[in-house]
Design a protein around this motif. Sequence first.
Motif, PDB file in Angstrom:
ATOM      1  N   UNK A   7      49.129 -38.158 -67.044  1.00 32.56           N
ATOM      2  CA  UNK A   7      48.809 -39.511 -67.478  1.00 32.56           C
ATOM      3  C   UNK A   7      47.817 -40.184 -66.548  1.00 32.56           C
ATOM      4  N   UNK A   8      47.796 -39.816 -65.275  1.00 31.27           N
ATOM      5  CA  UNK A   8      46.871 -40.394 -64.316  1.00 31.27           C
ATOM      6  C   UNK A   8      45.561 -39.609 -64.275  1.00 31.27           C
ATOM      7  N   UNK A   9      45.657 -38.291 -64.313  1.00 29.37           N
ATOM      8  CA  UNK A   9      44.463 -37.458 -64.186  1.00 29.37           C
ATOM      9  C   UNK A   9      43.485 -37.711 -65.322  1.00 29.37           C
ATOM     10  N   UNK A  10      43.979 -37.814 -66.548  1.00 35.03           N
ATOM     11  CA  UNK A  10      43.105 -38.028 -67.695  1.00 35.03           C
ATOM     12  C   UNK A  10      42.274 -39.290 -67.598  1.00 35.03           C
ATOM     13  N   UNK A  11      42.894 -40.462 -67.370  1.00 36.26           N
ATOM     14  CA  UNK A  11      42.103 -41.691 -67.244  1.00 36.26           C
ATOM     15  C   UNK A  11      41.107 -41.671 -66.094  1.00 36.26           C
ATOM     16  N   UNK A  25      39.632 -39.045 -64.645  1.00 38.38           N
ATOM     17  CA  UNK A  25      38.516 -38.151 -64.970  1.00 38.38           C
ATOM     18  C   UNK A  25      37.653 -38.721 -66.089  1.00 38.38           C
ATOM     19  N   UNK A  26      38.249 -39.488 -66.990  1.00 41.16           N
ATOM     20  CA  UNK A  26      37.462 -40.123 -68.053  1.00 41.16           C
ATOM     21  C   UNK A  26      36.482 -41.127 -67.460  1.00 41.16           C
ATOM     22  N   UNK A  27      36.947 -41.954 -66.519  1.00 40.10           N
ATOM     23  CA  UNK A  27      36.049 -42.904 -65.870  1.00 40.10           C
ATOM     24  C   UNK A  27      34.951 -42.222 -65.093  1.00 40.10           C
ATOM     25  N   UNK A  28      35.297 -41.153 -64.383  1.00 32.76           N
ATOM     26  CA  UNK A  28      34.297 -40.395 -63.627  1.00 32.76           C
ATOM     27  C   UNK A  28      33.262 -39.781 -64.558  1.00 32.76           C
ATOM     28  N   UNK A  29      33.733 -39.192 -65.661  1.00 35.67           N
ATOM     29  CA  UNK A  29      32.822 -38.511 -66.588  1.00 35.67           C
ATOM     30  C   UNK A  29      31.855 -39.491 -67.241  1.00 35.67           C
ATOM     31  N   UNK A  57      32.591 -41.567 -58.095  1.00 34.03           N
ATOM     32  CA  UNK A  57      32.640 -40.230 -58.700  1.00 34.03           C
ATOM     33  C   UNK A  57      33.352 -39.248 -57.773  1.00 34.03           C
ATOM     34  N   UNK A  58      32.825 -39.088 -56.549  1.00 33.27           N
ATOM     35  CA  UNK A  58      33.419 -38.116 -55.628  1.00 33.27           C
ATOM     36  C   UNK A  58      34.803 -38.563 -55.145  1.00 33.27           C
ATOM     37  N   UNK A  59      34.941 -39.848 -54.780  1.00 31.82           N
ATOM     38  CA  UNK A  59      36.204 -40.321 -54.199  1.00 31.82           C
ATOM     39  C   UNK A  59      37.394 -40.172 -55.138  1.00 31.82           C
ATOM     40  N   UNK A  82      36.904 -50.286 -65.072  1.00 31.75           N
ATOM     41  CA  UNK A  82      37.470 -50.778 -66.321  1.00 31.75           C
ATOM     42  C   UNK A  82      37.861 -49.650 -67.266  1.00 31.75           C
ATOM     43  N   UNK A  83      37.068 -48.569 -67.299  1.00 30.73           N
ATOM     44  CA  UNK A  83      37.432 -47.437 -68.153  1.00 30.73           C
ATOM     45  C   UNK A  83      38.758 -46.847 -67.694  1.00 30.73           C
ATOM     46  N   UNK A  84      38.905 -46.653 -66.380  1.00 26.21           N
ATOM     47  CA  UNK A  84      40.160 -46.121 -65.855  1.00 26.21           C
ATOM     48  C   UNK A  84      41.306 -47.091 -66.120  1.00 26.21           C
ATOM     49  N   UNK A  85      41.059 -48.387 -65.900  1.00 26.96           N
ATOM     50  CA  UNK A  85      42.106 -49.375 -66.113  1.00 26.96           C
ATOM     51  C   UNK A  85      42.568 -49.444 -67.555  1.00 26.96           C
ATOM     52  N   UNK A  86      41.634 -49.453 -68.480  1.00 25.14           N
ATOM     53  CA  UNK A  86      41.994 -49.508 -69.904  1.00 25.14           C
ATOM     54  C   UNK A  86      42.742 -48.246 -70.316  1.00 25.14           C
ATOM     55  N   UNK A  87      42.290 -47.096 -69.831  1.00 24.18           N
ATOM     56  CA  UNK A  87      42.966 -45.846 -70.177  1.00 24.18           C
ATOM     57  C   UNK A  87      44.379 -45.814 -69.608  1.00 24.18           C
TER      58      UNK A  87
END
Length: 222
Positions: free
Chosen positions: A12-16, A18-22, A53-55, A194-199
Amino acid sequence: MRHLQRSDATQNVTGPVLAGVAVLALVGVASVPFLDLGPLSLQMLQHLTVMNIAAPVLALGVPPAQAMRRGSLLAPATLQLIVLWAWHMPTLQQLAAGSALAQLGFMAMLAGSAVWFWHAVIGAARTGGWQALGALLLTGKLACLLGALLIFAPRDLYGLPGLALALCITGPSSLDDQQLAGLLMVTACPLSYLVVGVALAARMLTRLDGARSRSDVSARAS
């Protein structure tokens, strides 16, 4: 069962994250060839690559803490904002622009504070804490505020002659260069935090809805 729950929380954490990074990485790769970069905007790209991205990718690989205490996000979030704002002080910018060693040192500070911040956010999200969302939104807003200051400043605040670790010839800084750096920052805010937060919020709401449905089924069965 406990192992399955832990694996599900990790997913549940990895997906959001990585989505923000991508999203940020794809937009950056697509837009960089069309940008006329100066020393300030080039440094901003370096910062965004390191911090957004890296962090978070590195933080995903760090073993999670045993427990997330209430308020444990305050220290890493505060440190990251202090380092970020301090880095953009004219005196430090001028020092880093003329010294490769100073630039690497400041970049390492940015990277370290960002990895700590993302590790704390990921840990809070894994335990179902909504404080992770608050930390992401507050940090994103203050970063965007810094970007807005760069955009709307009436003159070049830095006067950099160039950049010690530039990968290309950038020339001196200018008002246009400073405004581009600000635009890059305010664009990266919604594309990462925001992408990570919304996800994360969507995953948390789904989990709460699932728990409510199971509770209703149990109540009917009894």
